[in-house]
Write a protein that holds these residues in place. Sequence first.
Motif, mmCIF file in Angstrom:
data_model
loop_
_atom_site.group_PDB
_atom_site.id
_atom_site.type_symbol
_atom_site.label_atom_id
_atom_site.label_comp_id
_atom_site.label_asym_id
_atom_site.label_seq_id
_atom_site.Cartn_x
_atom_site.Cartn_y
_atom_site.Cartn_z
ATOM 1 N N SER A 249 -25.559 9.647 -19.342
ATOM 2 C CA SER A 249 -26.526 9.710 -20.438
ATOM 3 C C SER A 249 -27.866 9.144 -20.001
ATOM 4 C CB SER A 249 -26.011 8.919 -21.642
ATOM 5 O OG SER A 249 -27.004 8.850 -22.654
ATOM 6 N N THR A 250 -28.930 9.850 -20.357
ATOM 7 C CA THR A 250 -30.285 9.319 -20.167
ATOM 8 C C THR A 250 -30.879 8.884 -21.504
ATOM 9 O OG1 THR A 250 -31.434 11.454 -20.396
ATOM 10 C CG2 THR A 250 -30.604 10.882 -18.197
ATOM 11 N N VAL A 251 -30.056 8.844 -22.529
ATOM 12 C CA VAL A 251 -30.405 8.338 -23.862
ATOM 13 C C VAL A 251 -31.605 9.095 -24.456
ATOM 14 C CG1 VAL A 251 -30.510 6.237 -25.258
ATOM 15 C CG2 VAL A 251 -29.657 6.093 -22.933
ATOM 16 N N GLY A 252 -31.596 10.421 -24.300
ATOM 17 C CA GLY A 252 -32.570 11.243 -25.008
ATOM 18 C C GLY A 252 -33.592 11.976 -24.165
ATOM 19 N N ASN A 253 -33.575 11.790 -22.859
ATOM 20 C CA ASN A 253 -34.568 12.439 -22.004
ATOM 21 C C ASN A 253 -34.038 13.782 -21.501
ATOM 22 O OD1 ASN A 253 -36.584 13.175 -20.260
ATOM 23 N ND2 ASN A 253 -36.358 11.432 -18.894
ATOM 24 N N TYR B 214 -38.382 3.122 -27.043
ATOM 25 C CA TYR B 214 -38.336 1.673 -26.758
ATOM 26 C C TYR B 214 -38.495 0.821 -28.026
ATOM 27 C CZ TYR B 214 -39.228 3.544 -22.085
ATOM 28 O OH TYR B 214 -39.176 4.270 -20.916
ATOM 29 N N TYR B 215 -38.145 1.378 -29.169
ATOM 30 C CA TYR B 215 -38.282 0.621 -30.416
ATOM 31 C C TYR B 215 -37.254 -0.519 -30.453
ATOM 32 C CZ TYR B 215 -38.259 -0.521 -35.366
ATOM 33 O OH TYR B 215 -38.311 -1.194 -36.561
ATOM 34 N N ARG B 216 -37.725 -1.720 -30.766
ATOM 35 C CA ARG B 216 -36.845 -2.893 -30.835
ATOM 36 C C ARG B 216 -37.075 -3.683 -32.124
ATOM 37 N NH1 ARG B 216 -38.008 -2.263 -25.375
ATOM 38 N NH2 ARG B 216 -36.240 -2.563 -23.926
ATOM 39 N N GLY B 217 -37.533 -3.016 -33.146
ATOM 40 C CA GLY B 217 -37.900 -3.714 -34.371
ATOM 41 C C GLY B 217 -36.746 -4.081 -35.283
ATOM 42 N N THR B 218 -35.530 -3.643 -34.980
ATOM 43 C CA THR B 218 -34.357 -4.008 -35.765
ATOM 44 C C THR B 218 -33.325 -4.651 -34.845
ATOM 45 O OG1 THR B 218 -33.357 -1.823 -35.409
ATOM 46 C CG2 THR B 218 -34.672 -2.119 -37.414
ATOM 47 N N ARG B 219 -32.439 -5.449 -35.441
ATOM 48 C CA ARG B 219 -31.392 -6.097 -34.651
ATOM 49 C C ARG B 219 -30.511 -5.065 -33.949
ATOM 50 N NH1 ARG B 219 -26.056 -7.788 -35.311
ATOM 51 N NH2 ARG B 219 -25.537 -9.736 -34.196
ATOM 52 N N ALA B 220 -30.190 -3.983 -34.648
ATOM 53 C CA ALA B 220 -29.337 -2.957 -34.060
ATOM 54 C C ALA B 220 -29.965 -2.364 -32.808
ATOM 55 C CB ALA B 220 -29.055 -1.859 -35.085
ATOM 56 N N HIS C 107 -30.579 -1.824 -26.814
ATOM 57 C CA HIS C 107 -31.336 -1.926 -25.567
ATOM 58 C C HIS C 107 -30.669 -2.886 -24.588
ATOM 59 C CE1 HIS C 107 -34.839 0.615 -26.137
ATOM 60 N NE2 HIS C 107 -34.831 0.264 -27.406
ATOM 61 N N LEU C 108 -30.050 -3.946 -25.099
ATOM 62 C CA LEU C 108 -29.285 -4.844 -24.231
ATOM 63 C C LEU C 108 -28.110 -4.096 -23.595
ATOM 64 C CD1 LEU C 108 -29.144 -8.193 -26.251
ATOM 65 C CD2 LEU C 108 -30.290 -7.804 -24.051
ATOM 66 N N GLY C 109 -27.464 -3.268 -24.403
ATOM 67 C CA GLY C 109 -26.309 -2.535 -23.917
ATOM 68 C C GLY C 109 -26.629 -1.549 -22.820
ATOM 69 N N ILE C 110 -27.711 -0.803 -22.983
ATOM 70 C CA ILE C 110 -28.026 0.230 -21.989
ATOM 71 C C ILE C 110 -28.847 -0.312 -20.825
ATOM 72 C CG2 ILE C 110 -27.905 2.048 -23.725
ATOM 73 C CD1 ILE C 110 -30.925 2.107 -23.829
ATOM 74 N N GLY C 111 -29.436 -1.494 -20.992
ATOM 75 C CA GLY C 111 -30.320 -2.028 -19.967
ATOM 76 C C GLY C 111 -29.670 -2.986 -18.993
ATOM 77 N N ARG C 112 -28.403 -3.371 -19.253
ATOM 78 C CA ARG C 112 -27.727 -4.332 -18.398
ATOM 79 C C ARG C 112 -26.406 -3.764 -17.885
ATOM 80 N NH1 ARG C 112 -28.541 -10.240 -21.374
ATOM 81 N NH2 ARG C 112 -30.822 -10.164 -21.473
ATOM 82 N N GLN D 181 -30.932 4.292 -14.150
ATOM 83 C CA GLN D 181 -32.288 4.652 -13.728
ATOM 84 C C GLN D 181 -33.236 4.671 -14.927
ATOM 85 O OE1 GLN D 181 -32.938 5.209 -10.321
ATOM 86 N NE2 GLN D 181 -30.840 4.406 -10.241
ATOM 87 N N ARG D 182 -34.403 4.119 -14.750
ATOM 88 C CA ARG D 182 -35.424 4.152 -15.802
ATOM 89 C C ARG D 182 -36.090 5.527 -15.839
ATOM 90 N NH1 ARG D 182 -36.906 -0.654 -17.967
ATOM 91 N NH2 ARG D 182 -38.937 0.210 -18.575
ATOM 92 N N TRP D 183 -36.612 5.877 -16.991
ATOM 93 C CA TRP D 183 -37.315 7.152 -17.106
ATOM 94 C C TRP D 183 -38.559 7.164 -16.214
ATOM 95 C CZ3 TRP D 183 -37.526 7.502 -23.181
ATOM 96 C CH2 TRP D 183 -36.257 7.840 -23.653
ATOM 97 N N ASN D 184 -38.700 8.205 -15.446
ATOM 98 C CA ASN D 184 -39.889 8.359 -14.601
ATOM 99 C C ASN D 184 -40.094 9.851 -14.315
ATOM 100 O OD1 ASN D 184 -42.078 7.870 -12.955
ATOM 101 N ND2 ASN D 184 -40.831 7.491 -11.137
ATOM 102 N N PRO D 185 -41.027 10.481 -15.023
ATOM 103 C CA PRO D 185 -41.957 9.903 -15.994
ATOM 104 C C PRO D 185 -41.296 9.752 -17.375
ATOM 105 C CG PRO D 185 -42.370 12.237 -15.792
ATOM 106 C CD PRO D 185 -41.298 11.914 -14.782
ATOM 107 N N THR D 186 -41.939 9.004 -18.248
ATOM 108 C CA THR D 186 -41.468 8.867 -19.621
ATOM 109 C C THR D 186 -41.811 10.132 -20.400
ATOM 110 O OG1 THR D 186 -41.769 6.468 -19.590
ATOM 111 C CG2 THR D 186 -41.668 7.522 -21.746
ATOM 112 N N PRO D 187 -40.830 10.747 -21.065
ATOM 113 C CA PRO D 187 -41.117 11.982 -21.805
ATOM 114 C C PRO D 187 -41.988 11.707 -23.030
ATOM 115 C CG PRO D 187 -38.916 11.202 -22.311
ATOM 116 C CD PRO D 187 -39.421 10.315 -21.207
#
Length: 265
Positions: A85-89, A145-151, A156-161, A179-185
């Motif tokens: 999964s690339t989580v939406g890209n 990259y929205y992090r405005g809610t606890r969920a 982001h912790l789950g997919i980033g670590r 892998q990080r998005w490069n380029p960001t869509p």
Amino acid sequence: MSDAIDHSIAQPEENRFWLTTSDGVGIDAVLLRRAGARTTAVVVANGFTGTYRSPHTRAIAEELLPVGDVMTFDFRGHHGSGGRSTVGNAEIHDLEAVVNRLRELGYTHIAVVGFSMGAAVAVRHAAIYGGTCAVVSVSGPSRWYYRGTRAMRLLHLGIGRTLGRAFLKRFRKVRVTDQRWNPTPAEPREVAGEISPTPLLVVHGDADGYFPVAHATAIHDAAREPKELWIIPGMGHAERAVTPELTVRLRRWIGERLPPREQPR
């Protein structure tokens, strides 16, 4: 046409497909078919960690059957599909593979209903590829990259670590790329204006714990006509929050956007 499913009707036929995306990833998909030749199909695109095996997805798919045959599938890295999964890209290639197979099967009117991550993919796919008759975005993000809610902070912790990705693989059957998005869509709000003249429906719950209503209004405001915005009181997030009554409304909306001879009776 009755608004409720008649459960005395024979169960739909299920056809399993193994699709290959333009970038070589295998996608596990299932087509639910009613008897008779039909030229309309609806694609259901799940949210992150979702699967066509989910009872929530299956219920939505069966409620949509009166308007057309329904294809559900697992995005890359999810359950039976290949890749990560690339989580939406890169997932827009998954959706395009599904739409292409439906065209090959003879469907001439294809609508897409996406949830959460699948909603972002549906918006981007419609803007970049086009070729569908209607697009529905349910509980979708307007920006990355929205992090405005606890969920979302937890996500982001789950997919980033490494540990989080291992948890997702073991307990949710989801393999996420490191892998990080490069380029960001481009973000959904940046491309929503390119969907027109395909009709766009944006649906969001005012009790969504992942993305506030502002995400829905941002997508709707950026889109051009024809477009609609439904804010659903008390609704939470994505597939699990969709009631049978809301699915019936979605089905009606899709049916009304079909040519007269294609509209369900």
